[in-house]
Design an enzyme around this catalytic site. Structure first.
Site, PDB file in Angstrom:
ATOM      1  N   THR A  87       0.830  -1.210   0.000  1.00 24.56           N
ATOM      2  CA  THR A  87       0.000   0.000   0.000  1.00 24.56           C
ATOM      3  C   THR A  87       0.867   1.264   0.000  1.00 24.56           C
ATOM      4  OG1 THR A  87      -1.455   1.285   1.437  1.00 24.56           O
ATOM      5  CG2 THR A  87      -0.125  -0.363   2.532  1.00 24.56           C
ATOM      6  N   ASP A  88       0.309   2.343  -0.536  1.00 20.88           N
ATOM      7  CA  ASP A  88       1.023   3.629  -0.486  1.00 20.88           C
ATOM      8  C   ASP A  88       1.153   4.142   0.948  1.00 20.88           C
ATOM      9  OD1 ASP A  88      -1.643   4.362  -0.074  1.00 20.88           O
ATOM     10  OD2 ASP A  88      -1.758   5.732  -1.781  1.00 20.88           O
ATOM     11  N   GLU A  89       0.364   3.560   1.879  1.00 24.53           N
ATOM     12  CA  GLU A  89       0.416   4.044   3.274  1.00 24.53           C
ATOM     13  C   GLU A  89       1.782   3.816   3.919  1.00 24.53           C
ATOM     14  OE1 GLU A  89      -2.662   3.638   6.029  1.00 24.53           O
ATOM     15  OE2 GLU A  89      -4.238   3.863   4.540  1.00 24.53           O
ATOM     16  N   TYR A 123      -1.543  -0.170  11.147  1.00 23.41           N
ATOM     17  CA  TYR A 123      -1.746  -0.929   9.896  1.00 23.41           C
ATOM     18  C   TYR A 123      -0.563  -0.706   8.954  1.00 23.41           C
ATOM     19  CZ  TYR A 123      -3.253  -1.440   5.029  1.00 23.41           C
ATOM     20  OH  TYR A 123      -3.296  -1.746   3.684  1.00 23.41           O
ATOM     21  N   LYS A 148       2.304  -3.286   7.416  1.00 24.21           N
ATOM     22  CA  LYS A 148       2.482  -3.499   5.971  1.00 24.21           C
ATOM     23  C   LYS A 148       3.929  -3.181   5.579  1.00 24.21           C
ATOM     24  CE  LYS A 148      -0.279  -4.451   3.226  1.00 24.21           C
ATOM     25  NZ  LYS A 148      -0.729  -5.785   2.720  1.00 24.21           N
TER      26      LYS A 148
HETATM   27  P1  NAD Z   1     -10.147  -6.910   2.748  1.00 30.75           P
HETATM   28  O1  NAD Z   1     -10.094  -6.556   4.182  1.00 30.75           O
HETATM   29  O2  NAD Z   1     -11.384  -6.666   1.953  1.00 30.75           O
HETATM   30  O3  NAD Z   1      -9.790  -8.458   2.560  1.00 30.75           O
HETATM   31  C1  NAD Z   1      -8.758  -9.089   3.265  1.00 30.75           C
HETATM   32  C2  NAD Z   1      -8.930 -10.588   3.079  1.00 30.75           C
HETATM   33  O4  NAD Z   1      -7.844 -11.246   3.762  1.00 30.75           O
HETATM   34  C3  NAD Z   1     -10.235 -11.140   3.665  1.00 30.75           C
HETATM   35  O5  NAD Z   1     -10.849 -12.029   2.758  1.00 30.75           O
HETATM   36  C4  NAD Z   1      -9.776 -11.866   4.925  1.00 30.75           C
HETATM   37  O6  NAD Z   1     -10.617 -12.958   5.287  1.00 30.75           O
HETATM   38  C5  NAD Z   1      -8.396 -12.326   4.509  1.00 30.75           C
HETATM   39  N1  NAD Z   1      -7.513 -12.579   5.664  1.00 30.75           N
HETATM   40  C6  NAD Z   1      -7.312 -11.780   6.733  1.00 30.75           C
HETATM   41  N2  NAD Z   1      -6.460 -12.359   7.592  1.00 30.75           N
HETATM   42  C7  NAD Z   1      -6.103 -13.548   7.037  1.00 30.75           C
HETATM   43  C8  NAD Z   1      -5.239 -14.592   7.442  1.00 30.75           C
HETATM   44  N3  NAD Z   1      -4.579 -14.551   8.612  1.00 30.75           N
HETATM   45  N4  NAD Z   1      -5.101 -15.655   6.637  1.00 30.75           N
HETATM   46  C9  NAD Z   1      -5.789 -15.736   5.450  1.00 30.75           C
HETATM   47  N5  NAD Z   1      -6.637 -14.781   5.033  1.00 30.75           N
HETATM   48  C10 NAD Z   1      -6.783 -13.691   5.817  1.00 30.75           C
HETATM   49  O7  NAD Z   1      -8.892  -6.165   2.097  1.00 30.75           O
HETATM   50  P2  NAD Z   1      -8.694  -5.505   0.662  1.00 30.75           P
HETATM   51  O8  NAD Z   1      -9.135  -4.101   0.724  1.00 30.75           O
HETATM   52  O9  NAD Z   1      -9.205  -6.411  -0.366  1.00 30.75           O
HETATM   53  O10 NAD Z   1      -7.085  -5.474   0.606  1.00 30.75           O
HETATM   54  C11 NAD Z   1      -6.359  -6.572   0.077  1.00 30.75           C
HETATM   55  C12 NAD Z   1      -4.877  -6.246   0.134  1.00 30.75           C
HETATM   56  O11 NAD Z   1      -4.612  -5.059  -0.613  1.00 30.75           O
HETATM   57  C13 NAD Z   1      -4.340  -5.993   1.532  1.00 30.75           C
HETATM   58  O12 NAD Z   1      -3.071  -6.585   1.641  1.00 30.75           O
HETATM   59  C14 NAD Z   1      -4.231  -4.476   1.626  1.00 30.75           C
HETATM   60  O13 NAD Z   1      -3.220  -4.095   2.516  1.00 30.75           O
HETATM   61  C15 NAD Z   1      -3.890  -4.134   0.190  1.00 30.75           C
HETATM   62  N6  NAD Z   1      -4.303  -2.798  -0.253  1.00 30.75           N
HETATM   63  C16 NAD Z   1      -5.621  -2.400  -0.104  1.00 30.75           C
HETATM   64  C17 NAD Z   1      -5.995  -1.151  -0.598  1.00 30.75           C
HETATM   65  C18 NAD Z   1      -7.434  -0.655  -0.480  1.00 30.75           C
HETATM   66  O14 NAD Z   1      -7.696   0.510  -0.790  1.00 30.75           O
HETATM   67  N7  NAD Z   1      -8.392  -1.475  -0.062  1.00 30.75           N
HETATM   68  C19 NAD Z   1      -5.060  -0.322  -1.242  1.00 30.75           C
HETATM   69  C20 NAD Z   1      -3.738  -0.768  -1.356  1.00 30.75           C
HETATM   70  C21 NAD Z   1      -3.374  -2.000  -0.877  1.00 30.75           C
HETATM   71  O1  DAU Z   2      -4.052   4.030   0.554  1.00 28.34           O
HETATM   72  C1  DAU Z   2      -4.285   2.653   0.565  1.00 28.34           C
HETATM   73  C2  DAU Z   2      -5.070   2.276   1.796  1.00 28.34           C
HETATM   74  O2  DAU Z   2      -6.387   2.785   1.596  1.00 28.34           O
HETATM   75  C3  DAU Z   2      -5.124   0.782   2.053  1.00 28.34           C
HETATM   76  O3  DAU Z   2      -3.825   0.320   2.316  1.00 28.34           O
HETATM   77  C4  DAU Z   2      -6.044   0.452   3.228  1.00 28.34           C
HETATM   78  O4  DAU Z   2      -6.160  -0.949   3.405  1.00 28.34           O
HETATM   79  C5  DAU Z   2      -7.403   1.041   2.945  1.00 28.34           C
HETATM   80  O5  DAU Z   2      -8.261   0.835   4.048  1.00 28.34           O
HETATM   81  C6  DAU Z   2      -7.279   2.541   2.652  1.00 28.34           C
HETATM   82  O6  DAU Z   2      -6.870   3.270   3.835  1.00 28.34           O
HETATM   83  P1  DAU Z   2      -7.521   4.682   4.206  1.00 28.34           P
HETATM   84  O7  DAU Z   2      -7.361   4.905   5.652  1.00 28.34           O
HETATM   85  O8  DAU Z   2      -7.039   5.740   3.288  1.00 28.34           O
HETATM   86  O9  DAU Z   2      -9.054   4.328   3.811  1.00 28.34           O
HETATM   87  P2  DAU Z   2     -10.449   4.628   4.538  1.00 28.34           P
HETATM   88  O10 DAU Z   2     -11.507   4.203   3.569  1.00 28.34           O
HETATM   89  O11 DAU Z   2     -10.503   4.098   5.919  1.00 28.34           O
HETATM   90  O12 DAU Z   2     -10.445   6.213   4.615  1.00 28.34           O
HETATM   91  C7  DAU Z   2     -10.325   7.028   3.449  1.00 28.34           C
HETATM   92  C8  DAU Z   2     -10.312   8.485   3.901  1.00 28.34           C
HETATM   93  O13 DAU Z   2     -11.611   8.800   4.422  1.00 28.34           O
HETATM   94  C9  DAU Z   2      -9.327   8.748   5.013  1.00 28.34           C
HETATM   95  O14 DAU Z   2      -8.769  10.044   4.846  1.00 28.34           O
HETATM   96  C10 DAU Z   2     -10.173   8.703   6.273  1.00 28.34           C
HETATM   97  C11 DAU Z   2     -11.539   9.205   5.799  1.00 28.34           C
HETATM   98  N1  DAU Z   2     -12.707   8.633   6.498  1.00 28.34           N
HETATM   99  C12 DAU Z   2     -12.784   7.277   6.667  1.00 28.34           C
HETATM  100  C13 DAU Z   2     -13.857   6.716   7.326  1.00 28.34           C
HETATM  101  C14 DAU Z   2     -13.923   5.228   7.544  1.00 28.34           C
HETATM  102  C15 DAU Z   2     -13.723   9.482   6.949  1.00 28.34           C
HETATM  103  O15 DAU Z   2     -13.654  10.709   6.752  1.00 28.34           O
HETATM  104  N2  DAU Z   2     -14.779   8.904   7.591  1.00 28.34           N
HETATM  105  C16 DAU Z   2     -14.898   7.566   7.828  1.00 28.34           C
HETATM  106  O16 DAU Z   2     -15.891   7.129   8.455  1.00 28.34           O
END
Ligand code: NAD
Ligand code: DAU
Length: 351
Positions: A132-134, A157, A161
């Site tokens: 992730t970019d985080e 988190y 990562k």
């Molecule tokens: P999500 O939370 O929707 O899904 C995570 C999945 O991992 C779930 O199906 C969960 O059951 C499984 N999981 C959790 N713990 C586990 C374990 N111990 N063993 C096996 N499976 C397990 O997440 P997502 O948003 O689909 O993100 C997927 C990946 O992409 C993550 O690694 C996250 O860090 C990365 N990522 C997400 C975003 C985003 O915006 N959502 C952006 C950049 C990177």
């Molecule tokens: O940038 C990649 C990341 O994006 C991933 O690695 C993470 O898994 C994913 O959860 C996401 O992280 P963020 O913290 O950026 O996403 P989130 O959807 O939680 O929040 C997006 C923005 O919105 C952030 O600035 C916080 C804000 N927010 C979030 C929630 C849940 C609100 O203002 N209100 C809310 O209730």
């Protein structure tokens, strides 16, 4: 018998989550010979409904297991002929990591170490870590994260990562593993769990519930439609070089409050649904990604514009109210109430 790129078996860890399930669908559609093993623990965020459309595909198999549990990981590799590992499995919600970092350390760090060790033993030809970019931390008003931007994670988190990323790079360096990392910006699209900002806004606003915006809503994120991310990850499998990091970004940067207004306008709902609530502690100010490396090396480019992507996402949530109802179970409701009660009482309307 040596395998061609077309008949490999891909282990997708975390394939029942939001992005992993989209990636599985993408690969099975795009590659007629590739087999997929979906290995997922099915935590609160994992949902086999996300894989319903592929479950009868003969090239798809689901195995329930935990990437941090040695016997589970040994079991999924045993005799499965795994060629490629793509690790999506993670605890992913920043706010939950602030509440309790322990599950994040276990899955994101220990789980990655365990998967890497078994991938080495199995002699896989490619290991892709979905990051992730985080991990880069927070930006000022200008600039964007490049692959050589120093790691500066600001929340638990992101710290776990970053820890996982360092393990992957060490594996490539020490053991010569064919392992690499992708780091993506914020994803949105169908089947995203409604704890994240976009699906939370959609699920709440569609029922005329308030939508919580942290702080003054001026924090900025860069958004990517999930299909574009999946295509980038498959490029990483096929075109990525071991030991390298590749940024993936959708180029759609916006302030949270602008995004909230855009979503409400698309839904035809009033802006009075917006509730400014207490900010997230340590809230990263701004993310933006420089993904010129994959544009140059892989010819990758995002294809889905923001307005189209948001519309497609809204359409999906509108037509799947039963999915939303199903995931907003008791544990979701108690998380929601626990998390938002101290931010603003009016938001805790699930009782
Ligand atoms: P999500 O939370 O929707 O899904 C995570 C999945 O991992 C779930 O199906 C969960 O059951 C499984 N999981 C959790 N713990 C586990 C374990 N111990 N063993 C096996 N499976 C397990 O997440 P997502 O948003 O689909 O993100 C997927 C990946 O992409 C993550 O690694 C996250 O860090 C990365 N990522 C997400 C975003 C985003 O915006 N959502 C952006 C950049 C990177
Ligand atoms: O940038 C990649 C990341 O994006 C991933 O690695 C993470 O898994 C994913 O959860 C996401 O992280 P963020 O913290 O950026 O996403 P989130 O959807 O939680 O929040 C997006 C923005 O919105 C952030 O600035 C916080 C804000 N927010 C979030 C929630 C849940 C609100 O203002 N209100 C809310 O209730």
């Amino acid at each position: 018998m040596s395998k061609t790129p077309d008949n490999r078996t891909v282990l997708v860890a975390g394939g029942a989550g939001f992005i992993g399930s989209n990636f599985i669908r993408y690969v099975l559609d795009a590659e007629p010979g590739v087999r997929v093993v979906n290995f997922d623990r099915l935590t609160y965020a994992g949902n086999l409904q996300n894989n319903e459309d592929v479950e009868t595909n003969p090239r798809y198999r689901f195995v329930r297991g935990d990437i941090a549990a040695e016997p589970d990981v040994a079991g999924v590799f045993a005799g499965a002929g795994i060629d490629v590992v793509v690790n999506f499995a993670a605890e992913t919600h920043v706010d939950r990591s602030i509440e309790d970092a322990a599950p994040f350390v276990r899955t994101n760090v220990q789980g990655t170490a365990c998967l890497l060790a078994h991938s080495r033993r199995a002699g896989v030809s490619r290991y892709v870590q979905i990051s992730t970019d985080e991990v880069y931390g927070s930006l000022g008003e200008d600039g964007a994260f490049a692959e050589d931007t120093p790691l500066h994670p600001n929340n638990p988190y992101a710290a776990t990562k970053a820890g996982a990323d360092l393990l992957v790079l060490a594996e490539a360096r020490t053991h010569g593993a064919p392992a690499l990392i992708t780091r993506c910006s914020n994803n949105y699209g169908p089947m995203q769990f409604p704890e994240k900002f976009v699906p939370l806004m959609l699920a709440n606003a569609m029922e005329d519930r308030p939508i919580p915006v942290y702080g003054d809503g001026s924090n900025r994120r860069e958004w990517i439609y999930v299909d574009d991310h999946s295509r980038g990850v498959w490029d990483a499998v096929n075109k990525g070089r071991p030991g390298e990091v590749y940024n993936i970004g959708g180029g759609q940067e916006t302030a949270n409050i602008e995004l909230a207004r855009m979503v409400l306008a698309e839904l035809g709902k009033p802006e009075t649904l917006i509730e400014f609530v207490a900010d997230r502690p340590g809230h990263d100010r701004r993310y933006a990604i420089d993904c010129s490396k994959i544009e140059r090396e892989w010819g990758w480019a995002a294809r889905t514009g923001f307005a189209d992507g948001i519309r497609a996402t809204i359409d999906w949530y509108r037509t799947h109210p039963e999915w939303v109802r199903g995931v907003r179970d008791q544990s979701y409701r108690s998380y929601y109430e626990r998390h938002y009660t101290h931010r603003d009482r009016t938001l805790t309307s699930f009782r």
